[in-house]
Design an enzyme around this catalytic site. Structure first.
Site, PDB file in Angstrom:
ATOM      1  N   GLU A 155       9.752   9.024 -16.524  1.00 55.31           N
ATOM      2  CA  GLU A 155       8.354   9.407 -16.772  1.00 55.31           C
ATOM      3  C   GLU A 155       7.910   9.003 -18.172  1.00 55.31           C
ATOM      4  O   GLU A 155       6.765   8.596 -18.387  1.00 55.31           O
ATOM      5  CB  GLU A 155       8.190  10.915 -16.583  1.00 55.31           C
ATOM      6  CG  GLU A 155       8.337  11.338 -15.133  1.00 55.31           C
ATOM      7  CD  GLU A 155       8.404  12.847 -14.996  1.00 55.31           C
ATOM      8  OE1 GLU A 155       7.365  13.450 -14.740  1.00 55.31           O
ATOM      9  OE2 GLU A 155       9.499  13.418 -15.174  1.00 55.31           O
ATOM     10  N   LYS A 204      15.685  22.302 -10.302  1.00 55.43           N
ATOM     11  CA  LYS A 204      15.014  21.061 -10.682  1.00 55.43           C
ATOM     12  C   LYS A 204      15.950  20.081 -11.388  1.00 55.43           C
ATOM     13  O   LYS A 204      16.871  20.461 -12.093  1.00 55.43           O
ATOM     14  CB  LYS A 204      13.825  21.364 -11.623  1.00 55.43           C
ATOM     15  CG  LYS A 204      12.626  21.967 -10.947  1.00 55.43           C
ATOM     16  CD  LYS A 204      12.056  21.140  -9.801  1.00 55.43           C
ATOM     17  CE  LYS A 204      11.203  19.983 -10.284  1.00 55.43           C
ATOM     18  NZ  LYS A 204      10.012  20.434 -11.006  1.00 55.43           N
ATOM     19  N   HIS A 235       0.835  -1.222   0.000  1.00 60.48           N
ATOM     20  CA  HIS A 235       0.000   0.000   0.000  1.00 60.48           C
ATOM     21  C   HIS A 235       0.862   1.261   0.000  1.00 60.48           C
ATOM     22  O   HIS A 235       0.417   2.310   0.454  1.00 60.48           O
ATOM     23  CB  HIS A 235      -0.950   0.040   1.200  1.00 60.48           C
ATOM     24  CG  HIS A 235      -1.671  -1.248   1.456  1.00 60.48           C
ATOM     25  ND1 HIS A 235      -2.907  -1.535   0.915  1.00 60.48           N
ATOM     26  CD2 HIS A 235      -1.308  -2.350   2.164  1.00 60.48           C
ATOM     27  CE1 HIS A 235      -3.286  -2.754   1.306  1.00 60.48           C
ATOM     28  NE2 HIS A 235      -2.318  -3.275   2.056  1.00 60.48           N
ATOM     29  N   SER A 287      14.753  22.233 -15.506  1.00 59.30           N
ATOM     30  CA  SER A 287      13.570  23.039 -15.768  1.00 59.30           C
ATOM     31  C   SER A 287      14.021  24.376 -16.321  1.00 59.30           C
ATOM     32  O   SER A 287      15.053  24.913 -15.907  1.00 59.30           O
ATOM     33  CB  SER A 287      12.789  23.249 -14.475  1.00 59.30           C
ATOM     34  OG  SER A 287      11.983  24.396 -14.575  1.00 59.30           O
TER      35      SER A 287
END
Ligand code: ARG
Length: 458
Positions: free
Chosen positions: A287, A280, A153, A274
């Site tokens: 992704e 960043k 979980h 970024s």
């Protein structure tokens, strides 16, 4: 090529909807190979003369050289790679080119070409997955005893070793290779010679063309031969399953790389910055692997829907089989390569992983197990006692190991100092020696098995 009975040419939009050359030109190598095998067989069977077969063979070699050098020209009037090649062959060698299509149809031709292409695709995916397995095994070996929290979980559950976690992906990818392997076995029958749908009256030798093209045997039913796209669906389904696995590892890398976790650091080579936030460091490759899995599943669905309900034998709908397979293959190949690169180069912050494993009461099960083993307490009761210990630790903001003995004995008098040995994360993982468990010696044994299997292949 087929205009004999037509008075007028096709409408421009007809030409456009009908043409597959913009995408099936990718089959050119397979198309040339199929034609060469076919014409050699025709000559051996006396269906075409040796002289014509030689001319056709040389012409095909020249067409192949042109394609290699300049790419395949996209003439929509020539519809597809089969007609483009035959038409160029006719320009090069004249009327003898017209004999190549004897005892053949584009229906068995495309089925053959596409099988050959998918077979190569499977072989290249397999090589990529093997490299990924090797990377996983190498990193797992490095971290066979590095402790991290195991989750259920996405809540800290029990300590595991990072090596064990990585070897879980080894199992998934190993099964993926086996699925692609199964697909290859079923695929490897040659439809060439089924002709349009019914077979042919010419005395062809389908066993010869099958062998020349590396197939195990010719297909058994001409109708099925030109209408079957199971091999493409098998590929897409195996690709989808594989992409799902990659997406799960990608997701974990993304979570692990986020600052609150800080379990990993991706190298610059697999991160992006970024344009507005200078701090960043984004896990874009992971992704995109995660994202591509959705597109690959979409390709699989597309071909499932195309094939659903098609009557025998060939229907033009089936021309739409190629774009989803090509797209899925390109996405999968990139995903595998990117994942392999990430696995090889990622930095595991084992200090952060260990701290997280120690912070989350992850050895509560070990406490309950200790009560069962040493105190001979039924597991349900031990679970209840442990719950009270965890509650106390939570109230004091302390780890289980840091609770004083008197506080523990106040909860249950059967607890003694030996308990502390069971509560460390290292003791916890070391104790899980069941076959396939997370104990470092178990993980090393599985790594040895995996290495032996990979070496056996070579
Ligand atoms: N371009 C076609 C395809 O990819 C080749 C087969 C065409 N056959 C036909 N009877 N029109 O499916």
């Amino acid at each position: 090529m087929w205009g004999g009975r037509f008075a007028e040419g096709p409408a421009a939009v007809m030409r456009e909807i009908n043409a597959s050359i913009p995408f099936d030109k990718r089959l050119w190598r397979q198309d040339i190979a199929g034609s060469r095998a076919h014409v050699e067989m025709l000559a051996a069977q006396g269906v075409v003369s040796a002289a014509d077969a030689a001319r056709i063979g040389e012409g095909l070699a020249q067409v192949a050289a042109e394609y290699e050098a300049q790419g395949v020209p996209e003439d929509l009037a020539l519809e597809d790679i089969h007609m483009a090649t035959e038409s160029r062959l006719a320009e090069l060698i004249g009327p003898a080119a017209g004999r190549l299509h004897t005892a053949r149809s584009r229906n068995d031709q495309v089925a053959t070409d596409f099988r050959l292409w998918v077979r190569d695709a499977i072989d290249s995916v397999d090589r990529g997955l093997k490299a990924l397995l090797q990377a996983l095994v190498a990193r797992a070996d490095e971290h066979a005893a590095s402790v991290m929290p195991g989750f259920t979980h996405l809540q800290v559950a029990q300590p595991v070793t990072l090596g064990h976690h990585l070897m879980a992906y080894h199992e998934m990818i190993r099964r993926d290779r086996s699925r692609f392997g199964d697909a290859r076995v079923r695929l490897n029958e040659c439809p060439l010679g089924a002709a349009a749908l019914a077979g042919t009256g010419f005395p062809i030798d389908r066993h010869a063309t099958a062998a020349a093209l590396g197939f195990d045997r010719p297909t058994a039913n001409s109708l099925d031969s030109v209408s079957d796209r199971d091999f493409a669906l098998d590929y897409l389904m195996a690709a989808t399953q594989c992409a799902l696995h990659l997406s799960r590892l990608a997701e974990e890398i993304i979570i692990w790389a986020s600052q609150p976790y800080g379990f990993v650091k991706l190298p610059d080579a697999y991160s992006t910055g970024s344009s507005i936030m200078p701090q960043k460091r984004n896990p874009d490759a992971a992704e995109l692997v995660r994202g591509h899995s959705g597109r690959i599943a979409g390709c699989m669905t597309a071909l499932v829907m195309t094939m659903k309900g098609l009557p025998l034998a060939y229907s033009k709908d089936m021309q739409d089989d190629k774009p989803p397979v090509f797209e899925a293959h390109d996405l999968l190949a990139l995903s595998i390569a990117a994942m392999t690169g990430m696995v090889e180069t990622i930095t595991f912050r084992t200090d952060r992983m260990r701290a997280a494993a120690e912070a989350g009461f992850s050895t509560a099960t070990d406490l309950a197990d200790w009560l069962v083993r040493i105190g001979d307490i039924p597991f349900r009761e031990a679970h209840h006692i442990t719950g009270r210990v965890v509650k106390l630790a939570e109230e004091r903001g302390a780890a289980l190991v840091d609770l004083p003995l008197d506080a523990l004995q106040a909860i249950d008098a059967r607890i003694d100092a030996r308990l502390y040995d069971a509560l460390s994360v290292d003791a916890s993982v070391a104790s899980r020696r069941s076959h396939g468990g997370t104990a470092p010696d178990q993980v090393r044994a599985r790594i040895a098995d995996a290495r032996a299997a990979l070496e056996d292949e070579a």
